[in-house]
Enzyme design. Structure first.
Site, mmCIF file in Angstrom:
data_model
loop_
_atom_site.group_PDB
_atom_site.id
_atom_site.type_symbol
_atom_site.label_atom_id
_atom_site.label_comp_id
_atom_site.label_asym_id
_atom_site.label_seq_id
_atom_site.Cartn_x
_atom_site.Cartn_y
_atom_site.Cartn_z
ATOM 1 N N GLY A 135 12.050 -16.835 15.337
ATOM 2 C CA GLY A 135 11.457 -17.960 16.052
ATOM 3 C C GLY A 135 11.417 -17.738 17.560
ATOM 4 N N HIS A 166 15.245 -17.737 8.679
ATOM 5 C CA HIS A 166 16.649 -18.095 8.374
ATOM 6 C C HIS A 166 16.929 -19.590 8.446
ATOM 7 C CE1 HIS A 166 18.631 -18.714 12.424
ATOM 8 N NE2 HIS A 166 17.540 -18.096 12.831
ATOM 9 N N CYS A 224 23.254 -23.505 20.334
ATOM 10 C CA CYS A 224 22.900 -22.805 21.571
ATOM 11 C C CYS A 224 23.728 -23.306 22.738
ATOM 12 C CB CYS A 224 21.433 -23.024 21.899
ATOM 13 S SG CYS A 224 20.378 -22.637 20.518
HETATM 14 C C1 LIG Z 1 16.557 -21.647 15.444
HETATM 15 C C2 LIG Z 1 15.466 -22.115 16.313
HETATM 16 C C3 LIG Z 1 14.722 -21.222 17.106
HETATM 17 C C4 LIG Z 1 15.060 -19.759 17.187
HETATM 18 O O1 LIG Z 1 14.748 -19.063 16.019
HETATM 19 P P1 LIG Z 1 15.402 -17.624 15.774
HETATM 20 O O2 LIG Z 1 14.730 -17.120 14.540
HETATM 21 O O3 LIG Z 1 16.859 -17.850 15.591
HETATM 22 O O4 LIG Z 1 15.085 -16.796 16.974
HETATM 23 C C5 LIG Z 1 13.679 -21.717 17.846
HETATM 24 N N1 LIG Z 1 13.361 -23.014 17.828
HETATM 25 C C6 LIG Z 1 14.037 -23.906 17.087
HETATM 26 C C7 LIG Z 1 13.616 -25.330 17.084
HETATM 27 C C8 LIG Z 1 15.113 -23.486 16.319
HETATM 28 O O5 LIG Z 1 15.792 -24.385 15.584
#
Ligand SMILES: *Cc1c(COP(=O)(O)O)cnc(C)c1O
Length: 390
Positions: free
Chosen positions: A70, A201, A324
Site C-alpha cells: 500500500g 496483508h 504507525c
Molecule cells: C496499512 C496501510 C497502508 C500501508 O500499506 P503497506 O502494504 O503496509 O505498505 C496504507 N494505507 C492504509 C490506510 C493502511 O491501513
C-alpha cells in the site's frame, strides 16, 4: 486464551492464500519475463492474478500495477500525478488531515518541492465535508487524494460522491483503499475512482504485495526504474508468490464479503456497546459509517500504552490508535483531527476484528478489560483530578 484483535495493522494469512502461494516456490518458480516454459508457467499465474483482481474492483487487467504494498502504491499515485499536473502548470493537491502517513509524508515531500497542499478538516465523526472539498478545488488542482476508510477510527468516506465531484471538476481522484479492499465493496467505475491503492496483508494475504489501479489513459510513470515489468510502470522481477497469494486472498475476501462482514459487524457492535457501558469511555469515529471490524475508544484518565500492555498480559493483542504512531509520544494525528484533546487521545485503544474473530473472544475482551481499566485509573493522578473536578 490468545486473541488477535489488531487486524487493522495486519491480518493472519488465510489457508487459501497460503495454498495458492506454495507452488510459486516449488514448481512455478520461473521469472515471468523468461520465454522458456518454466518462465511461462509463472507468466500464466501473473496474468490470472491480474485478471482476478481487476474483475473484483471493476477494472481492466491493463489498469493494474503490482507494487510492494500500500505504501508504494500511495507514493507512486501521488508523486506521479503531481508530476503530471506540474507539466500543465497545476501544482495544487488536496487531501485530508486523517490520511495514512504513506500519503501525508509523501505530500510533505512534495510541499518541499514547491507543490501546494490543502489538507481538509473532517467532522467530529471523522468524515470529510463534500462542500469543503468543492470549495478547495481550484483551476490549478492536480489531484485529490482521500482515503476510502480510515485505519485508526474506521470511518468510511463518501467515495462515490467525491469521485463524482472530481470527475465533474476534471481533477484526478486517488483513494487509499487499503483498509476498505476486501472489507467493503469497491468499484472504480461506479465510484469514479481514477487511482486506487490496496494492500494484500490487510485482507489475509501476504505482506509485501499491493496494487495500484490507474485508469487507462492516465499516463502515470514509474518511481522504480529498471526492467519493463508492469508495462514499464514498475520495474523489478514480480514478487510472484505474494502476487498469487494476494489474488487468492482478495477473491476469497470479496466472494465471502456479504456473508462475513455482517457477522463481523455484529461482534463489533457488541464490543462497542459493552465498552460504552464503562464510565467515561467514548467512541471515536462514526458509529454507522464505520469499517465492520473497527472499534476505537478513548478511556479517559489512563494511558493507552499501559492498557495495551496489560491486555497483552491477558493474551489480547490490540493497538493504541495506529501501529504507525505507537512507539512515538505524539498523540495520533487522526484523533487530534476529530477534536480530541491530548490527554483523551493518549487513552485511546483500537481493537480491530476480522472474520476469524469469535463471539467468545469478544466476551473475553469485555470480561478482562473493565478490571484493568479500574486498576489503571486507581493509580492515575489524571483520573483523580478528573473526579475531583466533578
Ligand atoms: C496499512 C496501510 C497502508 C500501508 O500499506 P503497506 O502494504 O503496509 O505498505 C496504507 N494505507 C492504509 C490506510 C493502511 O491501513
Amino acid at each position: 486464551m490468545i486473541i488477535y484483535a489488531d487486524n487493522a495493522a495486519t491480518t493472519k494469512m488465510s489457508q487459501t492464500a497460503l495454498d495458492a502461494m506454495l507452488p510459486c516456490f516449488t514448481e512455478a518458480y520461473g521469472n515471468p519475463s523468461s520465454p522458456h516454459h518454466i518462465g511461462q508457467e509463472a507468466a500464466k499465474l501473473l496474468i490470472a492474478a491480474r485478471k482476478t483482481i481487476a474483475d473484483l474492483i471493476g477494472a481492466e487487467p491493463s489498469e493494474i500495477i503490482f507494487t510492494s504494498g500500500g505504501s508504494e502504491a500511495d507514493n507512486q499515485a501521488i508523486v506521479t500525478a503531481a508530476i503530471l499536473g506540474a507539466k500543465k502548470g497545476k501544482k495544487h493537491i488536496i487531501s485530508t488531515k486523517i490520511e495514512h502517513h504513506a500519503v501525508l509524508h509523501t505530500l510533505k515531500k512534495l510541499e518541499k518541492d514547491g507543490y501546494e497542499v490543502t489538507l481538509l478538516d473532517v467532522h467530529e465523526n471523522g468524515i470529510v465535508r463534500l462542500e469543503d472539498l468543492d470549495a478547495a478545488i481550484r483551476p490549478d488542482t492536480a489531484l485529490v487524494t482521500i482515503m476510502y476508510a480510515n485505519n485508526e477510527i474506521g470511518t468510511i468516506q463518501p467515495i462515490a460522491e467525491i469521485g463524482a465531484l472530481c470527475k465533474e471538476k476534471g481533477v484526478f481522484f486517488h483513494t487509499d483503499a487499503v483498509q476498505a479492499a476486501g472489507h467493503l465493496p469497491v468499484n472504480v467505475k461506479e465510484q469514479n475512482i481514477d487511482m486506487l491503492s490496496l494492500s494484500a496483508h490487510k485482507f489475509h494475504g501476504p505482506k509485501g504485495a499491493g496494487v495500484l489501479f490507474v485508469r487507462r489513459g492516465i499516463p502515470i510513470t514509474a518511481i522504480i526504474e529498471g526492467g519493463a515489468q508492469e508495462r514499464g510502470k514498475r520495474a523489478g522481477t514480480e514478487n510472484m508468490p505474494a502476487i498469487v497469494g494476494m489474488a487468492a486472498a482478495f477473491k476469497e475476501a470479496c466472494d465471502n464479503m456479504s456473508e462475513n462482514m455482517p457477522k463481523v459487524q455484529l461482534l463489533r457492535d457488541k464490543l462497542i456497546d459493552g465498552l460504552l457501558k464503562l464510565d467515561e469511555v467514548i467512541l471515536n469515529g462514526d458509529r454507522e459509517k464505520r469499517l465492520p471490524g473497527n472499534v476505537n475508544v478513548s478511556v479517559k484518565g489512563i494511558e493507552g500504552e499501559s492498557l495495551l500492555m496489560m491486555l497483552d498480559m491477558q493474551g489480547i493483542c490490540a493497538s493504541s490508535g495506529s501501529a504507525c504512531t505507537s512507539g512515538s509520544l505524539d498523540p495520533s494525528h487522526v484523533l487530534l483531527a476529530i477534536g480530541l484533546i491530548h490527554e483523551v487521545a493518549h487513552g485511546s485503544l483500537r481493537i480491530s476484528l476480522s472474520e476469524y474473530t469469535t463471539e467468545e473472544e469478544v466476551d473475553y475482551i469485555l470480561e478482562k478489560l473493565p478490571p484493568i481499566v479500574e486498576r489503571l485509573r486507581n493509580m492515575s493522578p489524571v483520573w483523580k483530578k478528573m473526579k475531583e473536578v466533578k
